[in-house]
Design a protein around this motif. Structure first.
Motif, short mmCIF file in Angstrom:
data_model
loop_
_atom_site.label_atom_id
_atom_site.label_comp_id
_atom_site.label_asym_id
_atom_site.label_seq_id
_atom_site.Cartn_x
_atom_site.Cartn_y
_atom_site.Cartn_z
N GLY B 211 36.08 32.80 38.65
CA GLY B 211 36.80 33.85 37.84
C GLY B 211 35.94 35.19 37.98
N SER B 212 34.88 35.52 38.43
CA SER B 212 34.47 36.78 38.60
C SER B 212 35.12 37.34 40.08
N LYS B 215 38.55 38.02 39.56
CA LYS B 215 38.91 39.44 38.98
C LYS B 215 38.73 40.45 39.82
N ASP B 216 37.71 40.56 40.75
CA ASP B 216 37.34 41.31 41.64
C ASP B 216 38.55 41.50 42.63
N GLY B 218 41.57 40.36 42.27
CA GLY B 218 42.87 40.23 41.75
C GLY B 218 44.07 41.12 42.15
N TRP B 219 43.73 42.39 42.16
CA TRP B 219 44.75 43.49 42.55
C TRP B 219 45.09 43.08 44.05
#
Lengths: 153, 427
Positions: B211-212, B215-216, B218-219
């Protein structure tokens, strides 16, 4: 490259907004030609153009020197011809303008061929000094080693 | 006889280390001069100018620029961390991560050399530190980088599309299944070798870590969705998609990640401009040669002589596969596409092979050529990062080249593999 990206993005934005830019395709294509020939000179300076150097590298020092000189003769000769024909075209285009930008002389767009070719020749000759120097030193080293080898025998 | 002399002249000049772009121009100019006289040569400047203004090829520098921006903003590190959280728990974890990260990176970059340089500089030293043999580390990174030319966007596919008159978008779509298939098969081979040689696991699988890292990254993962979604959805053309990729890369790298290293970016842009010029000069001088060959109807003669022997498309594909594999060993992929594709296209049409299907066959062949010495641009880059001997690496790389050959055979003889998505969405 950045200008090219800006032009393409502007083209997309204006087209989606319903007011397509009439000069977008033509200007982007001209920028690509400019990038091609001006950056080609940079590539020539770095000796990065795609080739097959294996055989020349494997040749003996003297033959290698001769092949390097031959290469320079062919490359410079070709681009001198390109510069000359490009200059002739620029002269012929006097008084003509771009289709989508009627205030811009076609000569400005086409000038990339003679200017780019001259820059290529300069870049080739500048980098050739280095390459020829290296080839000559290899030949001298080989020439120097031979007598010492025969003395040992 | 004329064809033979042209070919001989070209081969001799190339063997004498004349840059291929110049060799093409010289042979064409000499042939035109002999057949049409000195007056014909005045057109040289005009043809070289129009040859460099092909609108569709604008996508090449733009995709290179987008890749350079993303790389300068630390995207490689984020993609590696995400891939590691997903598949690092498997035996040979870091090698698996290399393939996984290459799969993600391939969706942003269209160049295998850019892929191996960006990921190899981080992952090869990391694998060496973990005790993986240097040759294995270089081989897996090198072969995984080839995914960049199969998975869209792909610079060789853009070139092929322009030289063959095929849809670049359809070529991009056709590359998706073979690219993913290649990655999965490479992971299978890596797993087998890792179990055999007891290579280490990278990290335990933990959902919070997935998940983390997602998120990092993701872009960065959103970037291919924007680019390819826009292109496949018909919202923008491939060239416009490349322009949007630059903007998206600037926004994500500069504004969101705030990690744009301007010195690195400047160097990458200079390198990207040079790479573009190298390919484009080839395209421009090939226009001279192509004008001459078309005027004496060489492509039609080649098609007629081969169709005279066989008109079985599978046999013709087998012949062309062998031909492109050999060519790929000695020529850069861009040079091979520009030199050969316009000549063989009438043959491809004559025996009823879909040009998009053939595009994938060509791309895969030349991707394999990037792994096979003497001219193996991607393998050489990996070896130079790993400081490894090219022949030692090639011995290990045989396994991965085997995977690429298997994918090539599947793509060649099971056309549904590349073409099912194309048929579903575009035909």
């Amino acid at each position: 490259m950045t200008t090219l990206a800006v032009v393409v993005v502007l083209g997309v934005v204006f087209r989606k907004a319903g007011g397509a830019l009439v000069w977008y395709d033509e200007v982007a294509s001209i920028l690509l030609a400019w990038l091609t020939y001006y950056a080609s000179s940079l590539a020539a300076l770095k000796r990065s153009h795609i080739g097959f150097p294996k055989l020349v590298e494997a040749a003996g020092p003297r033959l290698r020197l001769g092949l390097v000189v031959f290469r320079e003769f062919v490359v410079v000769g070709f681009f001198v011809l390109v510069a000359w024909t490009g200059w002739r075209i620029v002269q012929v285009l006097e008084g003509t303008y771009l289709v989508s930008l009627p205030w811009m002389p076609a000569q400005v767009a086409q000038s990339v061929i003679p200017i780019g070719a001259v820059l290529f020749v300069i870049a080739e000759l500048v980098s050739a000094v280095d390459v020829l120097g290296k080839s000559r030193s290899i030949e001298e080293r080989a020439g120097g080693e031979k007598p010492s080898g025969s003395q040992q025998r | 006889m004329t064809i033979l002399l042209l070919l001989l002249g070209l081969i001799v000049l190339i063997l004498l280390d004349i840059p291929i772009a110049v060799a093409l121009g010289v042979v064409a100019v000499v042939a035109m001069g002999i057949s049409g006289g000195a007056d014909v040569l005045v057109n040289t400047g005009l043809v070289l100018y129009s040859g460099a203004t092909k609108f569709s090829l604008i996508a090449i520098p733009l995709f290179i620029l987008a890749g350079a921006i993303m790389n300068a903003s630390g995207i490689s590190r984020r993609l590696i961390a995400f891939a590691s959280s997903l598949i690092g728990f498997v035996k040979g974890g870091l090698a698996m991560v290399t393939i996984g990260a290459s799969l993600f990176f391939a969706e942003i970059s269209g160049s295998a050399v850019a892929d191996v340089a960006a990921l190899g500089s981080i992952l090869i030293p990391a694998m060496k530190r973990k005790g993986y043999p240097t040759a294995f580390a270089a081989a897996v990174t090198s072969s995984a980088a080839t995914l960049a030319v199969i998975i869209p966007p792909s610079i060789p596919m853009i070139l092929y599309g322009v030289m063959s008159g095929s849809s670049v978008v359809e070529l991009f779509v056709a590359g998706i299944v073979p690219g993913v298939l290649g990655a999965v098969m490479m992971m299978g081979v890596t797993y087998y070798l890792s179990v055999k040689h007891n290579y280490p696991v990278e990290e335990e699988f933990e959902w919070p870590k997935v998940g983390s890292t997602f998120k990092d990254a993701g872009w960065a993962l959103l970037l291919p969705v924007i680019i390819l979604g826009g292109i496949f959805g018909g919202w923008v053309t491939a060239t416009e998609g490349a322009g949007l990729a630059v903007v998206a890369a600037m926004v994500i790298g500069g504004l969101i990640y705030r990690g744009l290293d301007l010195t690195q970016l400047r160097a990458a842009m200079l390198e990207g401009g040079t790479q573009t010029a190298i390919v484009m000069l080839l395209v421009a001088t090939s226009a001279l040669m192509s004008d001459y060959l078309t005027s004496i109807q060489v492509p039609q003669m080649v098609a007629q002589s081969i169709v005279g022997l066989t008109d079985n498309p599978y046999l013709v594909l087998a012949l062309l596969n062998v031909f492109f594999l050999v060519i790929g060993m000695f020529l850069h992929s861009a040079a091979a596409i520009i030199l050969v594709v316009p000549i063989v296209m009438p043959l491809v049409h004559a025996v009823g092979i879909d040009p998009v299907h053939f595009g994938l066959v060509v791309t895969l062949n030349l991707g394999i050529g990037q792994q096979t010495p003497p001219v193996a641009s991607v393998l050489v880059t990996a070896c130079s990062i790993a400081k490894a001997d090219i022949w030692e690496v090639s011995k290990v790389n045989v396994y991965f080249v085997g995977v690429l050959l298997t994918v090539l055979l599947l793509v060649t003889y099971v056309p549904a593999i590349p073409m099912a998505l194309v048929e579903l969405f575009y035909r």
